[in-house]
Scaffold this active site. Structure first.
Site, PDB file in Angstrom:
ATOM      1  N   GLU A 198      93.270  67.198  37.888  1.00 55.28           N
ATOM      2  CA  GLU A 198      93.905  68.290  37.145  1.00 55.28           C
ATOM      3  C   GLU A 198      93.815  69.615  37.899  1.00 55.28           C
ATOM      4  O   GLU A 198      94.011  70.683  37.321  1.00 55.28           O
ATOM      5  CB  GLU A 198      93.287  68.388  35.743  1.00 55.28           C
ATOM      6  CG  GLU A 198      93.524  67.094  34.957  1.00 55.28           C
ATOM      7  CD  GLU A 198      93.099  67.156  33.501  1.00 55.28           C
ATOM      8  OE1 GLU A 198      92.427  68.126  33.099  1.00 55.28           O
ATOM      9  OE2 GLU A 198      93.443  66.216  32.764  1.00 55.28           O
ATOM     10  N   GLU A 256      85.570  67.569  32.202  1.00 53.70           N
ATOM     11  CA  GLU A 256      86.288  68.843  32.328  1.00 53.70           C
ATOM     12  C   GLU A 256      85.425  70.042  31.942  1.00 53.70           C
ATOM     13  O   GLU A 256      84.793  70.034  30.881  1.00 53.70           O
ATOM     14  CB  GLU A 256      87.528  68.846  31.408  1.00 53.70           C
ATOM     15  CG  GLU A 256      88.479  67.715  31.732  1.00 53.70           C
ATOM     16  CD  GLU A 256      89.635  67.594  30.739  1.00 53.70           C
ATOM     17  OE1 GLU A 256      89.925  68.563  30.016  1.00 53.70           O
ATOM     18  OE2 GLU A 256      90.231  66.508  30.698  1.00 53.70           O
ATOM     19  N   LYS A 279      98.215  65.336  21.988  1.00 51.83           N
ATOM     20  CA  LYS A 279      98.910  64.820  23.174  1.00 51.83           C
ATOM     21  C   LYS A 279     100.081  63.987  22.671  1.00 51.83           C
ATOM     22  O   LYS A 279      99.879  62.957  22.010  1.00 51.83           O
ATOM     23  CB  LYS A 279      97.986  63.916  23.982  1.00 51.83           C
ATOM     24  CG  LYS A 279      96.820  64.609  24.684  1.00 51.83           C
ATOM     25  CD  LYS A 279      95.828  63.553  25.155  1.00 51.83           C
ATOM     26  CE  LYS A 279      94.837  64.091  26.178  1.00 51.83           C
ATOM     27  NZ  LYS A 279      93.717  63.116  26.398  1.00 51.83           N
ATOM     28  N   SER A 302      91.758  58.736  31.069  1.00 49.44           N
ATOM     29  CA  SER A 302      90.651  58.445  30.151  1.00 49.44           C
ATOM     30  C   SER A 302      91.246  58.326  28.755  1.00 49.44           C
ATOM     31  O   SER A 302      91.200  59.242  27.947  1.00 49.44           O
ATOM     32  CB  SER A 302      89.575  59.534  30.222  1.00 49.44           C
ATOM     33  OG  SER A 302      90.054  60.772  29.777  1.00 49.44           O
ATOM     34  N   ASP A 327      85.067  69.253  28.108  1.00 48.45           N
ATOM     35  CA  ASP A 327      85.460  67.928  27.631  1.00 48.45           C
ATOM     36  C   ASP A 327      84.675  66.895  28.434  1.00 48.45           C
ATOM     37  O   ASP A 327      85.108  66.485  29.511  1.00 48.45           O
ATOM     38  CB  ASP A 327      86.967  67.703  27.808  1.00 48.45           C
ATOM     39  CG  ASP A 327      87.387  66.296  27.384  1.00 48.45           C
ATOM     40  OD1 ASP A 327      86.547  65.570  26.812  1.00 48.45           O
ATOM     41  OD2 ASP A 327      88.552  65.924  27.633  1.00 48.45           O
ATOM     42  N   GLU A 387      85.075  69.199  23.386  1.00 49.42           N
ATOM     43  CA  GLU A 387      85.992  68.093  23.083  1.00 49.42           C
ATOM     44  C   GLU A 387      85.312  66.772  23.440  1.00 49.42           C
ATOM     45  O   GLU A 387      84.641  66.687  24.472  1.00 49.42           O
ATOM     46  CB  GLU A 387      87.260  68.296  23.929  1.00 49.42           C
ATOM     47  CG  GLU A 387      88.277  67.171  23.819  1.00 49.42           C
ATOM     48  CD  GLU A 387      89.416  67.356  24.820  1.00 49.42           C
ATOM     49  OE1 GLU A 387      89.739  68.507  25.199  1.00 49.42           O
ATOM     50  OE2 GLU A 387      89.978  66.331  25.252  1.00 49.42           O
ATOM     51  N   HIS A 431      88.346  61.670  36.558  1.00 46.44           N
ATOM     52  CA  HIS A 431      89.362  62.505  37.212  1.00 46.44           C
ATOM     53  C   HIS A 431      88.952  62.946  38.616  1.00 46.44           C
ATOM     54  O   HIS A 431      89.687  63.685  39.267  1.00 46.44           O
ATOM     55  CB  HIS A 431      89.655  63.748  36.366  1.00 46.44           C
ATOM     56  CG  HIS A 431      90.353  63.443  35.074  1.00 46.44           C
ATOM     57  ND1 HIS A 431      90.519  64.370  34.078  1.00 46.44           N
ATOM     58  CD2 HIS A 431      90.944  62.303  34.619  1.00 46.44           C
ATOM     59  CE1 HIS A 431      91.170  63.814  33.064  1.00 46.44           C
ATOM     60  NE2 HIS A 431      91.426  62.565  33.358  1.00 46.44           N
ATOM     61  N   HIS A 451      97.975  68.668  28.027  1.00 45.84           N
ATOM     62  CA  HIS A 451      98.664  67.864  29.053  1.00 45.84           C
ATOM     63  C   HIS A 451      97.924  66.529  29.204  1.00 45.84           C
ATOM     64  O   HIS A 451      96.972  66.250  28.471  1.00 45.84           O
ATOM     65  CB  HIS A 451      98.642  68.637  30.379  1.00 45.84           C
ATOM     66  CG  HIS A 451      97.249  68.794  30.935  1.00 45.84           C
ATOM     67  ND1 HIS A 451      96.961  68.995  32.259  1.00 45.84           N
ATOM     68  CD2 HIS A 451      96.029  68.752  30.304  1.00 45.84           C
ATOM     69  CE1 HIS A 451      95.654  69.084  32.420  1.00 45.84           C
ATOM     70  NE2 HIS A 451      95.064  68.944  31.265  1.00 45.84           N
ATOM     71  N   LYS A 501      95.568  73.335  26.788  1.00 38.67           N
ATOM     72  CA  LYS A 501      94.980  73.062  28.114  1.00 38.67           C
ATOM     73  C   LYS A 501      95.999  72.367  28.987  1.00 38.67           C
ATOM     74  O   LYS A 501      96.670  71.430  28.557  1.00 38.67           O
ATOM     75  CB  LYS A 501      93.675  72.272  28.002  1.00 38.67           C
ATOM     76  CG  LYS A 501      93.763  70.846  27.504  1.00 38.67           C
ATOM     77  CD  LYS A 501      92.399  70.123  27.694  1.00 38.67           C
ATOM     78  CE  LYS A 501      92.486  68.637  27.394  1.00 38.67           C
ATOM     79  NZ  LYS A 501      91.228  67.917  27.666  1.00 38.67           N
ATOM     80  N   ASP A 509      89.526  63.849  20.712  1.00 38.22           N
ATOM     81  CA  ASP A 509      90.641  63.383  21.555  1.00 38.22           C
ATOM     82  C   ASP A 509      90.716  61.856  21.445  1.00 38.22           C
ATOM     83  O   ASP A 509      91.477  61.328  20.640  1.00 38.22           O
ATOM     84  CB  ASP A 509      90.414  63.850  22.995  1.00 38.22           C
ATOM     85  CG  ASP A 509      91.409  63.283  23.994  1.00 38.22           C
ATOM     86  OD1 ASP A 509      92.399  62.665  23.570  1.00 38.22           O
ATOM     87  OD2 ASP A 509      91.203  63.435  25.215  1.00 38.22           O
TER      88      ASP A 509
HETATM   89  P1  PGA Z   1      93.567  61.918  30.369  1.00 39.80           P
HETATM   90  O1  PGA Z   1      92.410  62.975  30.138  1.00 39.80           O
HETATM   91  O2  PGA Z   1      94.864  62.605  30.375  1.00 39.80           O
HETATM   92  O3  PGA Z   1      93.184  61.304  31.691  1.00 39.80           O
HETATM   93  O4  PGA Z   1      93.437  60.912  29.248  1.00 39.80           O
HETATM   94  C1  PGA Z   1      92.568  64.160  29.442  1.00 39.80           C
HETATM   95  C2  PGA Z   1      91.523  64.303  28.388  1.00 39.80           C
HETATM   96  O5  PGA Z   1      90.606  63.471  28.255  1.00 39.80           O
HETATM   97  O6  PGA Z   1      91.594  65.271  27.625  1.00 39.80           O
HETATM   98 ZN    ZN Z   2      89.788  64.667  26.357  1.00 39.19          ZN
END
Ligand code: PGA
Ligand code: ZN
Length: 420
Positions: A207, A166, A338, A43, A245, A286, A157, A366, A389, A313
């Protein structure tokens, strides 16, 4: 600290979703050898740097990374091998200059970030210090972060009908990393029992969280509170709190949020979040709103910013330029961090510095596609950002990071948790 790169080599390996990614090995002239595995998101924010994929449908459905691997082994190796660097910034700047684009699309951000992470590790080891010590800015105190365990997965996911991506449990009140991990594992175990009783199946998402056939977030939150309490913990900020999230860019279309069977405006969403925060021990949200909905974010921050950590994010992409705007516009109070969204370790540290100086939170993360690389554990410790996370307390690519934190805790006497 002068470092000469003696050799650089990438190969194509698999990530946790069975998609190709890169492993990079960098050797210094003093004999230090360090490796990095490159993560990959699903995402993704539209302003992330570009992950270069081969597009050859005959290999891995087009997802191969042989072009990126080739760029490491030819262009990047030619530019770095034999060159002397006095710090990581210089090496990262050499990568940025060699690429020459704003979004790292020529060489591929996946190629560049693999080299940058391997170099950071090699520089640290060559100095005889731990990676987290090497990454620590002079003004911060290294701290063991509160692990945020993603125990229920939805969105892109998982294959269930849950729109929110999440649901995390956060042992904010744990006395140590070891006890936080124990809480995460015990609650995960209770949740497995509850879900297998209710649904007779406990499928997993990318995840490692469970992916039950639930579509209402409230129902997930009720189950989480039950699992936390069944495991013997308090479901609040002094014990184990909850973080979400929704990754809402994924269900935002034509100015509306299409979620849980409804079509909501940004204001409706903010009102809904207010109700959820009243009813459940949610402490962090998030991507509650979409990356293009800056007005909505401003409203969200005005109404909930004093009660919740509001993490950007997709809207920020770990990009110092975007973060500077967001701080000026006061649209959130924290950034997700990230490394592969921006593509080098130095730019990531710059994004974190800007957040720190603005009083913003930094939530190290991650990706949904991972390798056994543990860089983010050291990044979270060294930055002193207080939380990270890395998915469920299960599956090797997720537990590698948590187990690295245990190792750091056992070897150094550091504080645990968020100071804010
Ligand atoms: P992604 O999702 O690693 O698939 O982009 C993680 C997130 O949205 O925090
Ligand atoms: Zn996110």
């Amino acid at each position: 600290m002068e470092k000469t790169v003696r050799a650089l080599r990438a190969i194509e390996i698999l990530d946790s979703r069975s998609r190709p990614t890169l492993a990079v090995t960098l050797t210094l002239s003093d004999g230090t050898v360090a490796r990095a595995g490159v993560p990959s998101g699903a995402s993704t924010g539209t302003r992330e740097t570009v992950e270069l994929r081969d597009g050859d449908e005959h290999r891995y459905g087009g997802a191969g990374v042989l072009k990126a691997v080739g760029h490491v082994n030819t262009d990047i190796a030619d530019a770095l091998v034999g060159r002397v660097f006095t710090n990581l910034d210089e090496l990262d700047q050499a990568l940025i200059d060699l690429d020459g684009t704003v979004n790292k699309s020529r060489l591929g951000a996946n190629a560049i970030v693999g080299v940058s992470i391997a170099a950071a590790r090699a520089f640290a080891w060559s100095e005889g210090v731990q990676l987290w010590e090497f990454l620590r800015p002079a003004t911060t105190t290294a701290t063991l972060p509160v692990p945020h365990f993603n125990v229920v997965n939805g969105g892109v996911h998982a294959l269930n009908s849950l729109d929110f991506q999440e649901f995390m449990i956060a042992p904010l009140g744990a006395p140590s990393m070891a006890e936080a991990l124990r809480a995460g594992s015990e609650i995960y175990g209770k949740l497995r029992g509850i879900l297998s009783d209710e649904f007779s199946q406990t499928g997993l998402g990318d995840e490692g969280g469970f992916a039950p056939p639930i579509d209402q977030p409230e129902r997930v939150l009720r189950l989480l509170v039950r699992a936390i309490e069944d495991a013997g913990y308090r479901a609040d900020r002094s014990g184990v709190a909850i973080a979400m999230d929704p990754a809402s860019s994924e269900f935002y279309r034509d100015g509306r949020y299409h979620v849980a069977g409804e079509s909501l405006s940004s204001v409706d969403m903010v009102t809904w979040y207010e109700e959820l925060v009243e009813a459940f021990p949610v402490w962090l949200l998030e991507d509650g709103l979409a990356e293009s909905d800056w007005d909505g974010w401003r409203e969200l921050n005005a109404r909930l910013g004093d009660r919740l950590e509001l993490v950007g994010d997709d809207i920020l992409c770990t990009n110092p330029v975007i973060i500077a705007d967001a701080i000026k516009e006061n649209i959130a109070n924290a950034a997700l961090i990230k490394v592969n969204q921006i593509g080098t370790v130095s730019e990531t540290l710059e994004a974190m510095r800007m957040c720190r100086e603005a009083g913003w939170g930094q939530f190290v993360s991650h990706r949904s596609g991972e390798t056994e690389d543990t860089f983010i554990a050291d990044l979270a410790v060294g930055s002193g950002c207080g939380h990270l996370k890395s998915g469920a307390p299960a599956r090797g690519e997720r537990t590698a990071k948590y187990n690295r934190l245990l190792e750091i805790e056992a070897a150094a006497s550091l504080g645990y948790g968020l100071s804010r």
